[in-house]
Structure formats: structure tokens, C-alpha cells
Design a protein around this motif. Structure first.
Motif, PDB file in Angstrom:
ATOM      1  N   VAL A  60      -1.407  -1.223  -4.046  1.00 13.23           N
ATOM      2  CA  VAL A  60      -2.576  -0.346  -3.964  1.00 13.23           C
ATOM      3  C   VAL A  60      -2.082   1.083  -3.769  1.00 13.23           C
ATOM      4  O   VAL A  60      -1.331   1.368  -2.830  1.00 13.23           O
ATOM      5  CB  VAL A  60      -3.510  -0.750  -2.808  1.00 13.23           C
TER       6      VAL A  60
ATOM      7  N   ARG B  93       0.853  -1.189   0.000  1.00  9.93           N
ATOM      8  CA  ARG B  93       0.000   0.000   0.000  1.00  9.93           C
ATOM      9  C   ARG B  93       0.883   1.230   0.000  1.00  9.93           C
ATOM     10  O   ARG B  93       1.642   1.453   0.936  1.00  9.93           O
ATOM     11  CB  ARG B  93      -0.935  -0.007   1.211  1.00  9.93           C
TER      12      ARG B  93
ATOM     13  N   ASP C 190     -17.984   4.491   1.533  1.00 10.04           N
ATOM     14  CA  ASP C 190     -17.519   3.783   2.721  1.00 10.04           C
ATOM     15  C   ASP C 190     -17.047   2.360   2.439  1.00 10.04           C
ATOM     16  O   ASP C 190     -16.603   1.660   3.350  1.00 10.04           O
ATOM     17  CB  ASP C 190     -18.596   3.781   3.803  1.00 10.04           C
TER      18      ASP C 190
ATOM     19  N   ARG D 203      -3.059   5.004  -3.117  1.00 14.16           N
ATOM     20  CA  ARG D 203      -4.153   5.786  -2.542  1.00 14.16           C
ATOM     21  C   ARG D 203      -3.627   7.106  -2.003  1.00 14.16           C
ATOM     22  O   ARG D 203      -2.413   7.322  -1.922  1.00 14.16           O
ATOM     23  CB  ARG D 203      -4.825   4.978  -1.427  1.00 14.16           C
TER      24      ARG D 203
ATOM     25  N   THR E 280       0.823   5.221  -0.048  1.00 15.71           N
ATOM     26  CA  THR E 280      -0.082   6.309   0.294  1.00 15.71           C
ATOM     27  C   THR E 280       0.576   7.656   0.031  1.00 15.71           C
ATOM     28  O   THR E 280       1.656   7.954   0.565  1.00 15.71           O
ATOM     29  CB  THR E 280      -0.494   6.231   1.783  1.00 15.71           C
TER      30      THR E 280
ATOM     31  N   HIS F 297     -10.518   8.532  -4.204  1.00 21.68           N
ATOM     32  CA  HIS F 297     -11.582   9.272  -3.542  1.00 21.68           C
ATOM     33  C   HIS F 297     -11.301  10.759  -3.718  1.00 21.68           C
ATOM     34  O   HIS F 297     -10.176  11.154  -4.055  1.00 21.68           O
ATOM     35  CB  HIS F 297     -11.633   8.918  -2.055  1.00 21.68           C
TER      36      HIS F 297
ATOM     37  N   ASP G 295     -12.085   1.282   0.598  1.00 21.10           N
ATOM     38  CA  ASP G 295     -10.915   0.555   1.094  1.00 21.10           C
ATOM     39  C   ASP G 295     -11.132  -0.948   1.031  1.00 21.10           C
ATOM     40  O   ASP G 295     -10.235  -1.711   0.638  1.00 21.10           O
ATOM     41  CB  ASP G 295     -10.592   0.991   2.522  1.00 21.10           C
TER      42      ASP G 295
ATOM     43  N   ALA H  56     -11.003  -2.142  -2.670  1.00 22.84           N
ATOM     44  CA  ALA H  56      -9.623  -2.176  -3.166  1.00 22.84           C
ATOM     45  C   ALA H  56      -8.856  -3.333  -2.548  1.00 22.84           C
ATOM     46  O   ALA H  56      -8.075  -4.017  -3.230  1.00 22.84           O
ATOM     47  CB  ALA H  56      -8.936  -0.846  -2.870  1.00 22.84           C
ATOM     48  N   ALA H  57      -9.077  -3.569  -1.257  1.00 19.90           N
ATOM     49  CA  ALA H  57      -8.391  -4.670  -0.578  1.00 19.90           C
ATOM     50  C   ALA H  57      -8.838  -6.018  -1.132  1.00 19.90           C
ATOM     51  O   ALA H  57      -8.014  -6.930  -1.300  1.00 19.90           O
ATOM     52  CB  ALA H  57      -8.668  -4.605   0.926  1.00 19.90           C
TER      53      ALA H  57
ATOM     54  N   ALA I 159      -6.904   3.367  -5.775  1.00 15.37           N
ATOM     55  CA  ALA I 159      -8.134   3.522  -4.997  1.00 15.37           C
ATOM     56  C   ALA I 159      -8.383   5.017  -4.859  1.00 15.37           C
ATOM     57  O   ALA I 159      -7.654   5.709  -4.149  1.00 15.37           O
ATOM     58  CB  ALA I 159      -7.990   2.862  -3.630  1.00 15.37           C
TER      59      ALA I 159
END
Length: 269
Positions: free
Chosen positions: A59, A22, A195, A61, A24, A113, A198, A201-202, A111
Motif C-alpha cells: 500500500v 505500507r 474518512d 500512501r 509512506t 488523498h 485507510d 485500502a486495508a 491510497a
């Protein structure tokens, strides 16, 4: 167990026992806007991914309310007449990062948002292998709105994803796309309630991590190589164009207008 490979700074990276990494983007106070130091940190994180044999899927994000709002326009505007030189460096780092995402053996799941805008956010979406978007996510090319041109390989990836006519519309008129519209035209793989982002995506990452890594890596390579004109061959042209445009009065006006939240007045100079 999760191993925190990079746990401080503008970019965070962790890897769990199943091989799911992941990454970020961690400048929430600037909507994860891209500056040269940020892009250097992103490059370092991606190079760490390339040398992690246990990585099966990545991932990507953003921290805070947005995935990535593109370039850090306040940082850009502060450079004044030195902006072209600064953007030559920034676009070079961005190009390396985009190439690193596409050439990573592990599939990349974005992912998304909030906003994914400009060469940073919108470009990373185009460079991801699969994109999961929250229902409220927004997508905006944004470059010409600020007197600039697409970068991050978008001049190649976007037409391949949505078609030439649609890409022209997006780049030249800069509509803000809803997640549903982005999925309809092929920019986004799937859309889920906010909501559930996550978890969705997981779930996708877990399915990919359980796949055959060599087959996935070679399939990914073949698909990117099949884009036609390679993204890498377009990147130098994009960089020269962006740097040249950044020295114009229109680019300075575009940046100022975005910061001041008003419509720009372009003069063609």
C-alpha cells in the motif's frame, strides 16, 4: 504484529504478519514533493520491498494533507542554471522507482488523498496496479503548466489508462480532476469517503494478500507487458526531454509562477 522495516526519514516502510506492506511518503512539510534525496530514499525502500519474500501486497500512501504534489519545485528552482543536470539525476531515480513499482511481484495499491500531481504524484498513481481515492482527492498532470513534459512513464501509462485523446487533453490543458472524474475516465479504481480511505485500502490489501501470490505476480507482469510499447523504453526519451526543457526560460518561468501562485507568461524560449 507489524515490523518497522524503515521507521525514520523521508520514506517509511512496515510489513505486517499478513504480508501487507505500507510504504509512506514522509515529507508532509513539502507536500511529499520529490527531491533527489527523497527519490533515493524511495528507491531504497522499494528495493527493500523487492527482497522481502513475505510481502504479498504494498500500500503506497502519503503523510500529511497530500499524497504527493510532484517534484519539489522550490528545490528545483534553487538550482538555477544547474537545474538540467539536477533533473537528469532526479528523473533517473524516479524512473527506477516507477519501474520497481511495476515490476514488484506484489500488487501495489495507491491510497490517494489531497493532491496527486506532477511526475511524482500523478506518475505514481499511473504506475500503481490499483488506486483507491478519497472523495476530496485531486489529480493534476501539471508538467506543461510548469514548462515541462511528462515523466515517470506517464507518456505511456496515461494513454493506456484513459485513451489517447483524453491523455492529450489532460497533459496539454492540465485540468484538476476530482476523484469522481478520475474514476470515470479510468485513472482511479474506486472512490470512498475521506474518512474511509485507510480502511478501504486495508480491506483491498487484505483481499489481495489472501490471494495466490504467484498467480497475482504473473498476472500483473502479463498486464504490464501487454501495455505495448514498454514503459521502460519510453523512460530515456522522457528523461532527455525533461532535462532539455528544464534549461529553458519557459521552465524557469513556470517554476517561478507555481511558487508565486500566478499565471506564467511563456515566451517560447
Amino acid at each position: 504484529m507489524t515490523d518497522k522495516l524503515i521507521d525514520t526519514g523521508m520514506v517509511l516502510l512496515d510489513l505486517d504478519d499478513s504480508g501487507v506492506g505500507r510504504l509512506t511518503l514522509n515529507r508532509p512539510e513539502a507536500a511529499n514533493g520529490m527531491s533527489v534525496p527523497f527519490l533515493r530514499a524511495l528507491y531504497d525502500a522499494l528495493m527493500r520491498c523487492h527482497r522481502e519474500p513475505a510481502l504479498r501486497v504494498l500500500v503506497l500512501r502519503g503523510a500529511g494533507p497530500n499524497f504527493c504534489a510532484g517534484g519539489d519545485i522550490k528545490d528545483f528552482a534553487s538550482k538555477g542554471e544547474a537545474l538540467p543536470d539536477y533533473l537528469r539525476e532526479a528523473t533517473s531515480w524516479l524512473q527506477i522507482c516507477v519501474t520497481a513499482l511495476m515490476r514488484l511481484n506484489a500488487p501495489v495499491v495507491a491510497a490517494v488523498h489531497g493532491y496527486a500531481a506532477g511526475g511524482g504524484g500523478f506518475g505514481l498513481v499511473c504506475a500503481a496496479d490499483l488506486v483507491v481515492a478519497a472523495e476530496s482527492a485531486k489529480f493534476l498532470p501539471g508538467a506543461t503548466r510548469a514548462g515541462m513534459a511528462p515523466d515517470a512513464g506517464v507518456s505511456v501509462t496515461l494513454p493506456r489508462l484513459v485513451g489517447l485523446r483524453r491523455a492529450m487533453e489532460l497533459v496539454l490543458t492540465n485540468p484538476t480532476l476530482t476523484a469522481a472524474r478520475a474514476q470515470e475516465i479510468g485513472l482511479v479504481t474506486t472512490v470512498v469517503p475521506d474518512d474511509e480511505l485507510d480502511a478501504a485500502a486495508a480491506k483491498l490489501a487484505a483481499a489481495l494478500a489472501a490471494g495466490a501470490p504467484l498467480a497475482l505476480a504473473e498476472s500483473k507482469r502479463l498486464l504490464w507487458d501487454g501495455v505495448g510499447r514498454s514503459v521502460e523504453s519510453a523512460l530515456p526519451d522522457e528523461a532527455r526531454t525533461v532535462a532539455a526543457l528544464s534549461g529553458t526560460a519557459d521552465a524557469r518561468e513556470g517554476l517561478a509562477a507555481v511558487i508565486e501562485r500566478r499565471r506564467p507568461v511563456f515566451t517560447g524560449k
